[in-house]
Design an enzyme around this catalytic site. Sequence first.
Site, PDB file in Angstrom:
ATOM      1  CB  THR A 173      -1.042   0.105   1.565  1.00 13.58           C
ATOM      2  OG1 THR A 173      -1.526   1.604   1.259  1.00 13.58           O
ATOM      3  CG2 THR A 173      -0.206   0.102   2.420  1.00 13.58           C
ATOM      4  CB  SER A 197      -2.764   2.283  11.431  1.00 17.96           C
ATOM      5  OG  SER A 197      -3.052   1.264  10.297  1.00 17.96           O
ATOM      6  CE1 TYR A 214      -4.360  -3.171   5.211  1.00 17.02           C
ATOM      7  CE2 TYR A 214      -3.467  -1.131   5.427  1.00 17.02           C
ATOM      8  CZ  TYR A 214      -3.936  -2.581   4.735  1.00 17.02           C
ATOM      9  OH  TYR A 214      -3.824  -1.937   3.309  1.00 17.02           O
ATOM     10  CG  HIS A 215      -0.783   1.798   6.717  1.00 14.02           C
ATOM     11  ND1 HIS A 215      -1.959   2.155   6.989  1.00 14.02           N
ATOM     12  CD2 HIS A 215      -1.074   2.225   5.472  1.00 14.02           C
ATOM     13  CE1 HIS A 215      -2.922   3.050   6.180  1.00 14.02           C
ATOM     14  NE2 HIS A 215      -2.710   2.291   5.413  1.00 14.02           N
ATOM     15  CE  LYS A 272      -0.731  -4.422   2.412  1.00 17.67           C
ATOM     16  NZ  LYS A 272      -1.213  -5.955   1.803  1.00 17.67           N
ATOM     17  CB  VAL A 286      -8.977   0.369  -4.255  1.00 13.06           C
ATOM     18  CG1 VAL A 286      -9.826  -0.872  -5.373  1.00 13.06           C
ATOM     19  CG2 VAL A 286      -7.681   0.302  -4.602  1.00 13.06           C
ATOM     20  NE  ARG A 296     -15.322   5.987   6.810  1.00 16.92           N
ATOM     21  CZ  ARG A 296     -16.077   5.946   7.768  1.00 16.92           C
ATOM     22  NH1 ARG A 296     -16.380   4.884   7.457  1.00 16.92           N
ATOM     23  NH2 ARG A 296     -15.758   7.100   8.111  1.00 16.92           N
ATOM     24  CE1 TYR A 326     -13.595   9.686   9.814  1.00 16.65           C
ATOM     25  CE2 TYR A 326     -11.596   8.707   9.713  1.00 16.65           C
ATOM     26  CZ  TYR A 326     -12.782   9.060  10.311  1.00 16.65           C
ATOM     27  OH  TYR A 326     -13.304   7.809  10.303  1.00 16.65           O
ATOM     28  NE  ARG A 371      -8.283   6.436  10.283  1.00 13.32           N
ATOM     29  CZ  ARG A 371      -7.959   5.986   8.756  1.00 13.32           C
ATOM     30  NH1 ARG A 371      -7.238   6.796   7.800  1.00 13.32           N
ATOM     31  NH2 ARG A 371      -9.237   5.506   8.621  1.00 13.32           N
TER      32      ARG A 371
END
Length: 271
Positions: free
Chosen positions: A39, A74, A76-77, A80, A106, A130, A144, A214
């Site tokens: 990503t 994050s 998650y990142h 990755k 995406v 979203r 945000y 965030r």
Amino acid sequence: MIDAEHANFVQRNNNEGLMNILWATKKYVPDAHITTLATMGEYGTPNMPIPEGFFEIEYEGMKDTLPFPRQGGSFYHISKIQSTHNVAFACKIWKLKSTDIHQGVVYGTRTEETTTRFDFDECFGTMINRAVACAVIERPIIPYGLGHQTRGYIALRDSIQCITISVENPPEGNYRVWNQFDECYRCNQIAEIVAQVAWSLGLKESIRNIENPRIESEEHFYQPHHGKLHQLGFRSTTTLLEELKIMFNDLIPNKQRILERADKIEPKIKW
Ligand SMILES: NC(=O)c1ccc[n+]([C@@H]2O[C@H](COP(=O)([O-])OP(=O)(O)OC[C@H]3O[C@@H](n4cnc5c(N)ncnc54)[C@H](O)[C@@H]3O)[C@@H](O)[C@H]2O)c1
């Protein structure tokens, strides 16, 4: 960023999944070419242009070509980033072949072949998806914070085009990195474009910037490179506006299903 259990799960799931593929490739198909979906979020938002994976750097009078620093936003990142290191390492020591695609955000509901799963919750939903979900149920689009966060975006159908290009053009060396996105937008720009399309369809639209859940830079430089795919023939086949019309068309008939899950839109998870 929910709790330790979720943070551990994402790290295990992402990295064990890829590690299993790397070890199985080494054992059974060492000549295969693996295309991995990394990503753009791995790079973060450094105050300089972002190259495609590597850059030449001079330090204390010496020069080298090194991996560009990864600064995930994050866990998650971060998982990755670990995956990127794992695949690069496997390519180096076992001479596996991989294209590590650093993909932008995406968006979209379909490709030529299929309609896809569509997430609009705060974890799996992405910015444009979203925003459209909000507009379809005539609730405010909620960027945000200041909404100045800029990212690279790509339509799902063009993301598939890039993956196809990778699969059909294996690398000559062992490991290469591509940045895969089409255009960069600020969150507020996206909110405005989505609101315009909603208005043109007779939907009641509004934008409400909310407190940023965030911890991230809201004002930052953003200039990633993405030339390698174009050199291999990538051409975007759609525009954000065209794709948004398709998305609204797909989602309006599902308005009731989104309404039933509308409580998943407002963010509750804090960094
Ligand atoms: N969606 C984005 O905007 C975006 C942006 C950049 C990078 N990516 C990357 O692209 C990839 C796909 O993202 P997505 O948004 O389509 O996600 P997704 O959650 O819609 O799809 C992920 C797929 O992987 C499968 N999966 C998950 N864990 C698995 C495991 N252990 N073994 C086998 N299959 C497993 C899921 O069932 C699902 O089909 C991910 O690697 C993601 O990090 C996505």
